[in-house]
Design a protein around this motif. Structure first.
Motif, PDB file in Angstrom:
ATOM      1  N   VAL A 292      90.226  20.008  23.117  1.00  0.00           N
ATOM      2  CA  VAL A 292      90.344  18.837  23.985  1.00  0.00           C
ATOM      3  C   VAL A 292      91.727  18.225  23.803  1.00  0.00           C
ATOM      4  CG1 VAL A 292      87.867  18.316  23.912  1.00  0.00           C
ATOM      5  CG2 VAL A 292      89.401  17.268  22.233  1.00  0.00           C
ATOM      6  N   GLU A 293      92.147  17.454  24.795  1.00  0.00           N
ATOM      7  CA  GLU A 293      93.418  16.760  24.708  1.00  0.00           C
ATOM      8  C   GLU A 293      93.331  15.456  25.497  1.00  0.00           C
ATOM      9  OE1 GLU A 293      96.357  19.290  26.397  1.00  0.00           O
ATOM     10  OE2 GLU A 293      95.736  18.945  28.474  1.00  0.00           O
ATOM     11  N   PRO A 294      94.106  14.436  25.101  1.00  0.00           N
ATOM     12  CA  PRO A 294      94.087  13.176  25.856  1.00  0.00           C
ATOM     13  C   PRO A 294      94.816  13.334  27.187  1.00  0.00           C
ATOM     14  CG  PRO A 294      95.689  13.066  24.075  1.00  0.00           C
ATOM     15  CD  PRO A 294      94.957  14.358  23.902  1.00  0.00           C
TER      16      PRO A 294
ATOM     17  N   ALA B 195      83.074   8.407  29.462  1.00  0.00           N
ATOM     18  CA  ALA B 195      84.187   9.277  29.043  1.00  0.00           C
ATOM     19  C   ALA B 195      84.681   8.851  27.666  1.00  0.00           C
ATOM     20  CB  ALA B 195      85.320   9.208  30.067  1.00  0.00           C
ATOM     21  N   LEU B 196      84.956   9.828  26.812  1.00  0.00           N
ATOM     22  CA  LEU B 196      85.341   9.554  25.428  1.00  0.00           C
ATOM     23  C   LEU B 196      86.855   9.447  25.279  1.00  0.00           C
ATOM     24  CD1 LEU B 196      82.938  12.053  23.625  1.00  0.00           C
ATOM     25  CD2 LEU B 196      82.673   9.581  23.812  1.00  0.00           C
ATOM     26  N   THR B 197      87.265   8.573  24.388  1.00  0.00           N
ATOM     27  CA  THR B 197      88.679   8.451  24.050  1.00  0.00           C
ATOM     28  C   THR B 197      88.966   8.996  22.658  1.00  0.00           C
ATOM     29  OG1 THR B 197      88.325   6.216  23.179  1.00  0.00           O
ATOM     30  CG2 THR B 197      88.905   6.407  25.505  1.00  0.00           C
ATOM     31  N   SER B 198      87.900   9.257  21.886  1.00  0.00           N
ATOM     32  CA  SER B 198      88.058   9.784  20.530  1.00  0.00           C
ATOM     33  C   SER B 198      86.814  10.584  20.153  1.00  0.00           C
ATOM     34  CB  SER B 198      88.265   8.639  19.535  1.00  0.00           C
ATOM     35  OG  SER B 198      88.213   9.118  18.197  1.00  0.00           O
ATOM     36  N   LEU B 199      87.011  11.655  19.393  1.00  0.00           N
ATOM     37  CA  LEU B 199      85.878  12.455  18.926  1.00  0.00           C
ATOM     38  C   LEU B 199      85.067  11.709  17.876  1.00  0.00           C
ATOM     39  CD1 LEU B 199      87.486  16.023  18.655  1.00  0.00           C
ATOM     40  CD2 LEU B 199      85.824  15.223  20.345  1.00  0.00           C
ATOM     41  N   GLU B 200      85.626  10.655  17.314  1.00  0.00           N
ATOM     42  CA  GLU B 200      84.894   9.868  16.329  1.00  0.00           C
ATOM     43  C   GLU B 200      83.651   9.222  16.941  1.00  0.00           C
ATOM     44  OE1 GLU B 200      87.464   7.052  14.529  1.00  0.00           O
ATOM     45  OE2 GLU B 200      88.766   8.559  13.594  1.00  0.00           O
ATOM     46  N   ASP B 201      83.683   9.009  18.269  1.00  0.00           N
ATOM     47  CA  ASP B 201      82.550   8.381  18.950  1.00  0.00           C
ATOM     48  C   ASP B 201      81.322   9.287  18.974  1.00  0.00           C
ATOM     49  OD1 ASP B 201      84.125   6.162  19.468  1.00  0.00           O
ATOM     50  OD2 ASP B 201      84.809   6.936  21.404  1.00  0.00           O
ATOM     51  N   VAL B 202      81.494  10.596  18.759  1.00  0.00           N
ATOM     52  CA  VAL B 202      80.359  11.524  18.748  1.00  0.00           C
ATOM     53  C   VAL B 202      80.312  12.288  17.421  1.00  0.00           C
ATOM     54  CG1 VAL B 202      80.092  11.789  21.239  1.00  0.00           C
ATOM     55  CG2 VAL B 202      81.810  13.158  20.038  1.00  0.00           C
ATOM     56  N   ALA B 203      80.833  11.675  16.378  1.00  0.00           N
ATOM     57  CA  ALA B 203      80.835  12.319  15.063  1.00  0.00           C
ATOM     58  C   ALA B 203      79.406  12.637  14.627  1.00  0.00           C
ATOM     59  CB  ALA B 203      81.500  11.408  14.040  1.00  0.00           C
TER      60      ALA B 203
ATOM     61  N   ALA C  61      80.080  11.158  26.684  1.00  0.00           N
ATOM     62  CA  ALA C  61      79.177  10.865  25.569  1.00  0.00           C
ATOM     63  C   ALA C  61      77.787  11.446  25.795  1.00  0.00           C
ATOM     64  CB  ALA C  61      79.087   9.349  25.361  1.00  0.00           C
ATOM     65  N   ASN C  62      77.321  11.484  27.057  1.00  0.00           N
ATOM     66  CA  ASN C  62      75.966  11.974  27.311  1.00  0.00           C
ATOM     67  C   ASN C  62      75.847  13.487  27.237  1.00  0.00           C
ATOM     68  OD1 ASN C  62      77.396  12.439  29.698  1.00  0.00           O
ATOM     69  ND2 ASN C  62      75.621  12.077  30.999  1.00  0.00           N
ATOM     70  N   ARG C  63      76.953  14.172  26.923  1.00  0.00           N
ATOM     71  CA  ARG C  63      76.912  15.627  26.694  1.00  0.00           C
ATOM     72  C   ARG C  63      76.740  15.952  25.218  1.00  0.00           C
ATOM     73  NH1 ARG C  63      78.689  18.926  30.845  1.00  0.00           N
ATOM     74  NH2 ARG C  63      78.470  17.854  32.837  1.00  0.00           N
ATOM     75  N   PHE C  64      76.481  14.928  24.390  1.00  0.00           N
ATOM     76  CA  PHE C  64      76.338  15.142  22.955  1.00  0.00           C
ATOM     77  C   PHE C  64      75.058  14.476  22.454  1.00  0.00           C
ATOM     78  CE2 PHE C  64      80.778  15.708  23.820  1.00  0.00           C
ATOM     79  CZ  PHE C  64      81.174  16.740  22.976  1.00  0.00           C
ATOM     80  N   ASP C  65      74.477  15.093  21.441  1.00  0.00           N
ATOM     81  CA  ASP C  65      73.270  14.523  20.830  1.00  0.00           C
ATOM     82  C   ASP C  65      73.208  15.005  19.388  1.00  0.00           C
ATOM     83  OD1 ASP C  65      70.949  13.132  20.506  1.00  0.00           O
ATOM     84  OD2 ASP C  65      69.850  14.131  22.112  1.00  0.00           O
ATOM     85  N   ALA C  66      72.279  14.404  18.636  1.00  0.00           N
ATOM     86  CA  ALA C  66      72.104  14.822  17.245  1.00  0.00           C
ATOM     87  C   ALA C  66      71.571  16.251  17.198  1.00  0.00           C
ATOM     88  CB  ALA C  66      71.138  13.872  16.544  1.00  0.00           C
ATOM     89  N   PRO C  67      71.916  17.023  16.173  1.00  0.00           N
ATOM     90  CA  PRO C  67      71.361  18.373  16.028  1.00  0.00           C
ATOM     91  C   PRO C  67      69.845  18.324  16.020  1.00  0.00           C
ATOM     92  CG  PRO C  67      73.157  18.015  14.470  1.00  0.00           C
ATOM     93  CD  PRO C  67      72.860  16.678  15.097  1.00  0.00           C
ATOM     94  N   GLU C  68      69.204  19.385  16.512  1.00  0.00           N
ATOM     95  CA  GLU C  68      67.751  19.408  16.628  1.00  0.00           C
ATOM     96  C   GLU C  68      67.064  19.155  15.298  1.00  0.00           C
ATOM     97  OE1 GLU C  68      65.747  19.547  19.185  1.00  0.00           O
ATOM     98  OE2 GLU C  68      67.460  19.494  20.535  1.00  0.00           O
ATOM     99  N   LYS C  69      67.630  19.671  14.204  1.00  0.00           N
ATOM    100  CA  LYS C  69      66.966  19.479  12.911  1.00  0.00           C
ATOM    101  C   LYS C  69      66.943  18.009  12.517  1.00  0.00           C
ATOM    102  CE  LYS C  69      71.179  20.540  10.235  1.00  0.00           C
ATOM    103  NZ  LYS C  69      71.754  21.403   9.186  1.00  0.00           N
ATOM    104  N   GLU C  70      68.007  17.256  12.901  1.00  0.00           N
ATOM    105  CA  GLU C  70      68.019  15.829  12.592  1.00  0.00           C
ATOM    106  C   GLU C  70      67.079  15.065  13.505  1.00  0.00           C
ATOM    107  OE1 GLU C  70      71.810  14.062  12.376  1.00  0.00           O
ATOM    108  OE2 GLU C  70      72.661  15.601  11.074  1.00  0.00           O
ATOM    109  N   LYS C  71      66.993  15.498  14.778  1.00  0.00           N
ATOM    110  CA  LYS C  71      66.078  14.846  15.704  1.00  0.00           C
ATOM    111  C   LYS C  71      64.642  15.048  15.254  1.00  0.00           C
ATOM    112  CE  LYS C  71      66.998  15.375  20.083  1.00  0.00           C
ATOM    113  NZ  LYS C  71      67.341  16.033  21.362  1.00  0.00           N
ATOM    114  N   ASP C  72      64.332  16.252  14.754  1.00  0.00           N
ATOM    115  CA  ASP C  72      62.977  16.517  14.266  1.00  0.00           C
ATOM    116  C   ASP C  72      62.674  15.670  13.041  1.00  0.00           C
ATOM    117  OD1 ASP C  72      62.701  18.348  16.263  1.00  0.00           O
ATOM    118  OD2 ASP C  72      63.154  20.091  15.018  1.00  0.00           O
ATOM    119  N   LYS C  73      63.702  15.470  12.182  1.00  0.00           N
ATOM    120  CA  LYS C  73      63.499  14.701  10.965  1.00  0.00           C
ATOM    121  C   LYS C  73      63.134  13.262  11.297  1.00  0.00           C
ATOM    122  CE  LYS C  73      67.134  13.228   8.969  1.00  0.00           C
ATOM    123  NZ  LYS C  73      68.429  13.149   8.263  1.00  0.00           N
ATOM    124  N   ASP C  74      63.735  12.721  12.373  1.00  0.00           N
ATOM    125  CA  ASP C  74      63.509  11.328  12.740  1.00  0.00           C
ATOM    126  C   ASP C  74      62.377  11.158  13.741  1.00  0.00           C
ATOM    127  OD1 ASP C  74      65.621  10.663  11.115  1.00  0.00           O
ATOM    128  OD2 ASP C  74      67.102  10.831  12.725  1.00  0.00           O
TER     129      ASP C  74
END
Length: 249
Positions: free
Chosen positions: A62-64, A76-84, A100-113
């Motif tokens: 990615v690039e700015p 739209a994201l301005t930094s990858l830190e927003d989806v860390a 931002a809506n193209r990112f989510d927690a990994p499935e294993k973390e979603k299952d944990k919660d």
């Protein structure tokens, strides 16, 4: 012979000067066009990204890019830190804005919660507008009351379910290619007034017994539904079926 050489050299020099001047004019025109509008720097994808790729691995992909504010997609994201700590949920292609809506927690973390579904209950989902879900503030693990209004006259309203367990909430977002409408009267750099209003619909999943699931499906099919935040211990008494006759008697 010498005069021909001089003429040829002069023609070449003139051509070079012309190219330089034309390039400078085009660059200047772009700068003048951008100067007349508010701009925003957002991240744009530069190469193909597979679904499941961690956000931390996207630094080289990615690039700015500076865009007119009206061309920036919602989320739209301005930094990858927003989806860390998140991963891409879909394939991304070069040239698209990183959203931002193209990112989510990994499935294993979603299952944990995930909220544990009680024994002998089944999960069922309904799609509602945000204002029907306490402004989209309901979260998994809470319990809700379900109110139904029957569409046919006299359009009665009644609370049909109490303290239904919420197991998942998904807030809908506008399309990724939608651009926000510019406000011609807004001052550049002015902060928006008040809290942001949730956009789109909300998909709410509830854990219900079979009889209660039947009530929910019937309510969704024949009328409209509102959910209230109804924590454990909330009194259940005092409800009645409300109609126009009851309200204005």
């Amino acid at each position: 012979m010498r005069s021909r050489i001089i003429a040829a050299v002069a023609a070449i020099l003139l051509a070079i000067v012309g190219v330089v001047l034309l390039t400078g004019y085009v660059v200047g025109a772009d700068q003048r066009a951008m100067a007349g509008m508010k701009t925003t720097s957002v991240l744009v994808v530069t190469g193909p990204v597979k679904a499941g790729t961690p956000a931390k691995d996207l630094a080289e992909l990615v690039e700015p890019k500076v865009l007119p504010a009206k061309a920036v997609a919602p989320g739209a994201l301005t930094s990858l830190e927003d989806v860390a700590g998140k991963v891409a949920t879909a394939d991304l292609v070069a040239g698209e804005q990183l959203l931002a809506n193209r990112f989510d927690a990994p499935e294993k973390e979603k299952d944990k919660d995930a909220v544990e579904v009680p024994e002998d209950m089944q999960e069922i989902s309904i799609m509602l507008e945000s204002q029907r879900v306490v402004g989209s503030t309901i979260t998994a693990g809470e319990t809700v009351g379900v109110f139904t209004t029957y569409h046919d006259s006299p359009k009665p309203t009644h609370q049909v379910l109490h303290q239904a367990l919420v197991t998942r909430v998904e807030v809908g977002l506008p399309p990724s290619n939608a651009a926000p409408e510019a406000d011609p009267e807004a001052e550049e750099g002015a902060e928006p007034e008040g809290p942001a209003v949730p956009e789109g619909n909300v998909l709410v999943t509830l854990a219900l017994s079979a009889p209660d699931a039947e009530v929910l499906v019937w309510s969704q099919e024949i009328g409209t539904i509102w959910l209230s935040r109804e924590p454990e211990g909330t009194p259940r008494g005092g409800t009645r079926t409300v109609t126009e006759g009851v309200l204005f008697r």
